[in-house]
Design a protein around this motif. Structure first.
Motif, PDB file in Angstrom:
ATOM      1  N   LEU B  34      52.326  54.991  51.420  1.00 25.01           N
ATOM      2  CA  LEU B  34      53.075  55.288  52.636  1.00 25.01           C
ATOM      3  C   LEU B  34      52.833  56.744  53.015  1.00 25.01           C
ATOM      4  CD1 LEU B  34      56.350  53.479  51.584  1.00 25.01           C
ATOM      5  CD2 LEU B  34      54.762  52.705  53.349  1.00 25.01           C
ATOM      6  N   PHE B  35      52.820  57.002  54.311  1.00 24.14           N
ATOM      7  CA  PHE B  35      52.470  58.319  54.818  1.00 24.14           C
ATOM      8  C   PHE B  35      53.410  58.722  55.955  1.00 24.14           C
ATOM      9  CE2 PHE B  35      48.133  58.209  53.023  1.00 24.14           C
ATOM     10  CZ  PHE B  35      47.942  56.844  52.878  1.00 24.14           C
ATOM     11  N   TRP B  36      53.572  60.003  56.100  1.00 28.94           N
ATOM     12  CA  TRP B  36      54.090  60.590  57.332  1.00 28.94           C
ATOM     13  C   TRP B  36      53.032  61.545  57.867  1.00 28.94           C
ATOM     14  CZ3 TRP B  36      58.070  59.443  60.395  1.00 28.94           C
ATOM     15  CH2 TRP B  36      59.113  58.666  59.868  1.00 28.94           C
ATOM     16  N   LEU B  47      48.471  65.364  57.933  1.00 30.53           N
ATOM     17  CA  LEU B  47      49.238  64.688  56.893  1.00 30.53           C
ATOM     18  C   LEU B  47      50.412  65.567  56.477  1.00 30.53           C
ATOM     19  CD1 LEU B  47      49.543  62.335  54.873  1.00 30.53           C
ATOM     20  CD2 LEU B  47      48.129  63.671  53.297  1.00 30.53           C
ATOM     21  N   VAL B  48      51.604  65.001  56.534  1.00 27.89           N
ATOM     22  CA  VAL B  48      52.797  65.716  56.095  1.00 27.89           C
ATOM     23  C   VAL B  48      53.086  65.413  54.635  1.00 27.89           C
ATOM     24  CG1 VAL B  48      55.289  65.990  56.418  1.00 27.89           C
ATOM     25  CG2 VAL B  48      53.787  65.701  58.418  1.00 27.89           C
ATOM     26  N   ILE B  49      53.071  64.114  54.313  1.00 27.63           N
ATOM     27  CA  ILE B  49      53.439  63.715  52.973  1.00 27.63           C
ATOM     28  C   ILE B  49      52.909  62.317  52.690  1.00 27.63           C
ATOM     29  CG2 ILE B  49      55.662  62.609  53.441  1.00 27.63           C
ATOM     30  CD1 ILE B  49      56.803  64.553  51.206  1.00 27.63           C
ATOM     31  N   ARG B  50      52.605  62.062  51.424  1.00 29.97           N
ATOM     32  CA  ARG B  50      52.095  60.765  51.013  1.00 29.97           C
ATOM     33  C   ARG B  50      52.863  60.291  49.792  1.00 29.97           C
ATOM     34  NH1 ARG B  50      46.237  59.168  48.457  1.00 29.97           N
ATOM     35  NH2 ARG B  50      47.161  60.094  46.621  1.00 29.97           N
ATOM     36  N   GLN B  51      53.167  58.991  49.784  1.00 31.48           N
ATOM     37  CA  GLN B  51      53.888  58.393  48.654  1.00 31.48           C
ATOM     38  C   GLN B  51      53.101  57.213  48.129  1.00 31.48           C
ATOM     39  OE1 GLN B  51      57.367  59.125  47.530  1.00 31.48           O
ATOM     40  NE2 GLN B  51      56.884  57.756  45.857  1.00 31.48           N
ATOM     41  N   GLU B  52      52.842  57.206  46.840  1.00 37.25           N
ATOM     42  CA  GLU B  52      52.228  56.039  46.216  1.00 37.25           C
ATOM     43  C   GLU B  52      53.344  55.092  45.811  1.00 37.25           C
ATOM     44  OE1 GLU B  52      49.382  59.333  44.407  1.00 37.25           O
ATOM     45  OE2 GLU B  52      49.413  57.502  43.218  1.00 37.25           O
ATOM     46  N   ALA B  53      53.247  53.855  46.199  1.00 38.11           N
ATOM     47  CA  ALA B  53      54.373  52.936  46.052  1.00 38.11           C
ATOM     48  C   ALA B  53      54.769  52.685  44.602  1.00 38.11           C
ATOM     49  CB  ALA B  53      54.046  51.612  46.736  1.00 38.11           C
ATOM     50  N   TYR B  54      53.813  52.833  43.688  1.00 41.32           N
ATOM     51  CA  TYR B  54      54.146  52.563  42.287  1.00 41.32           C
ATOM     52  C   TYR B  54      54.916  53.725  41.643  1.00 41.32           C
ATOM     53  CZ  TYR B  54      50.205  55.568  40.938  1.00 41.32           C
ATOM     54  OH  TYR B  54      49.346  56.624  40.768  1.00 41.32           O
ATOM     55  N   SER B  74      62.188  50.963  52.896  1.00 41.39           N
ATOM     56  CA  SER B  74      62.564  52.072  53.764  1.00 41.39           C
ATOM     57  C   SER B  74      61.876  53.336  53.274  1.00 41.39           C
ATOM     58  CB  SER B  74      64.079  52.237  53.732  1.00 41.39           C
ATOM     59  OG  SER B  74      64.471  53.424  54.370  1.00 41.39           O
ATOM     60  N   PHE B  75      61.451  54.173  54.224  1.00 46.30           N
ATOM     61  CA  PHE B  75      60.678  55.378  53.872  1.00 46.30           C
ATOM     62  C   PHE B  75      61.013  56.453  54.895  1.00 46.30           C
ATOM     63  CE2 PHE B  75      57.478  57.653  51.760  1.00 46.30           C
ATOM     64  CZ  PHE B  75      56.529  58.153  52.629  1.00 46.30           C
ATOM     65  N   SER B  76      62.113  57.148  54.699  1.00 49.21           N
ATOM     66  CA  SER B  76      62.553  58.143  55.676  1.00 49.21           C
ATOM     67  C   SER B  76      62.034  59.530  55.303  1.00 49.21           C
ATOM     68  CB  SER B  76      64.072  58.154  55.793  1.00 49.21           C
ATOM     69  OG  SER B  76      64.657  58.466  54.548  1.00 49.21           O
TER      70      SER B  76
END
Lengths: 111, 116
Positions: B34-36, B47-54, B74-76
Motif C-alpha cells: 500500500l502506498f500514499w 512517494l510519501v510512504i509505503r507499507q508492506e502488508a505482511y 483501511s490505510f489512513s
C-alpha cells in the motif's frame, strides 16, 4: 539520480492522428507502465510491460497500443486519437519490490 | 482485482496542525503493498510512504505515518505539524507483489490545502 523521462510534456493533436508518447528510464528496470490521469478518477493503468517485447493490458487499454523494443524505452501509441483521449499520461518504472519511479507526465489535448 | 477508495475529495488544515486522510481498499492478493503518493501542482508523483502488508508495524516517515488496519482493509495517512508545502493532491494506491509489483490501483485522490 534516477530518472524516468517523458520527452513530450505538452502535445496538441488532431482527431484521427496517430500519436506516440515516449518514455525512457535509465535504471535498467524490468517493469514499465503507462497510466492515464483524469479528474475524479485518479490514475488508471493502460498497459504494463514486464520485459522487452512483453506487454499486458491494464484496466483501460481500448484505443491504445504499446511498444517495448528496448528495455529502457516504453512507447504508448494512440492509433487514431479521439477527443476522449485528452488527458495527462504518466509513465512509471519499477524493479521487483523497490521504489516505483514516475515521469513528469505528458499533457495531451486532442482537438 | 483490487479497488481503492478515498472518500474525502477535499480536506483542509491549519498550518502546524494534524490531519488524517482516509483510504479503504480491497484485494484478493495475499502479498501486496500500500502506498500514499503526493502530487503537487507540478504533477510529479512523489512517494510519501509505503507499507508492506505482511508487516504489522505501521510505516512512518518523519511527519507522515499510517494507520494500517489489515482486517478492516483501511490505510489512513496522518500528517503531523502540517506545512504549507504539504498542499497537494494525495493518492492512496495498492499493488500486488511479485512480478506484478508496480501495477498500481489508485484511489480518486484527496486535495489537501494547508492554510497559514
Amino acid at each position: 539520480d534516477v530518472k524516468v523521462t517523458q520527452s513530450s510534456r505538452y502535445l496538441v493533436k488532431r482527431t484521427g492522428e496517430k500519436v506516440f508518447l515516449e518514455c525512457v528510464q535509465d535504471m535498467d528496470h524490468e517493469n514499465m507502465f503507462w497510466y492515464r490521469q483524469d479528474p475524479g478518477l485518479g490514475l488508471r493503468l493502460i498497459y504494463f510491460s514486464y520485459d522487452v517485447k512483453m506487454k499486458e493490458k491494464g484496466d483501460i487499454p481500448e484505443g491504445y497500443s504499446v511498444s517495448r523494443e528496448k528495455k529502457e524505452r516504453f512507447s504508448l501509441i494512440l492509433e487514431s486519437a479521439s477527443t476522449n483521449q485528452t488527458s495527462m499520461y504518466l509513465c512509471a518504472s519499477s524493479y521487483r519490490g523497490n521504489t516505483i519511479y514516475f515521469g513528469e507526465g505528458s499533457w495531451l489535448t486532442v482537438v | 482485482a483490487q479497488t481503492v477508495t478515498q472518500s474525502q475529495p477535499e480536506m483542509s488544515v491549519q498550518e502546524a496542525e494534524t490531519v488524517t486522510l482516509s483510504c479503504t481498499y480491497d484485494t484478493s492478493e495475499s502479498n501486496y503493498y500500500l502506498f500514499w503518493y503526493k502530487q503537487p501542482p507540478s504533477r510529479q508523483m512523489i512517494l510519501v510512504i509505503r507499507q508492506e502488508a505482511y508487516k504489522q508495524q505501521n510505516a512512518t516517515e518523519n511527519r507522515f505515518s499510517v494507520n494500517f488496519q489489515k482486517a478492516a482493509k483501511s490505510f489512513s495517512l496522518k500528517i503531523s505539524d502540517s506545512q504549507l508545502g504539504d498542499t497537494a493532491m494525495y493518492f492512496c494506491a495498492s499493488s500486488a507483489g511479485g512480478t506484478s509489483y508496480g501495477k498500481l490501483t489508485f484511489g480518486q485522490g484527496t486535495i489537501l490545502t494547508v492554510h497559514p
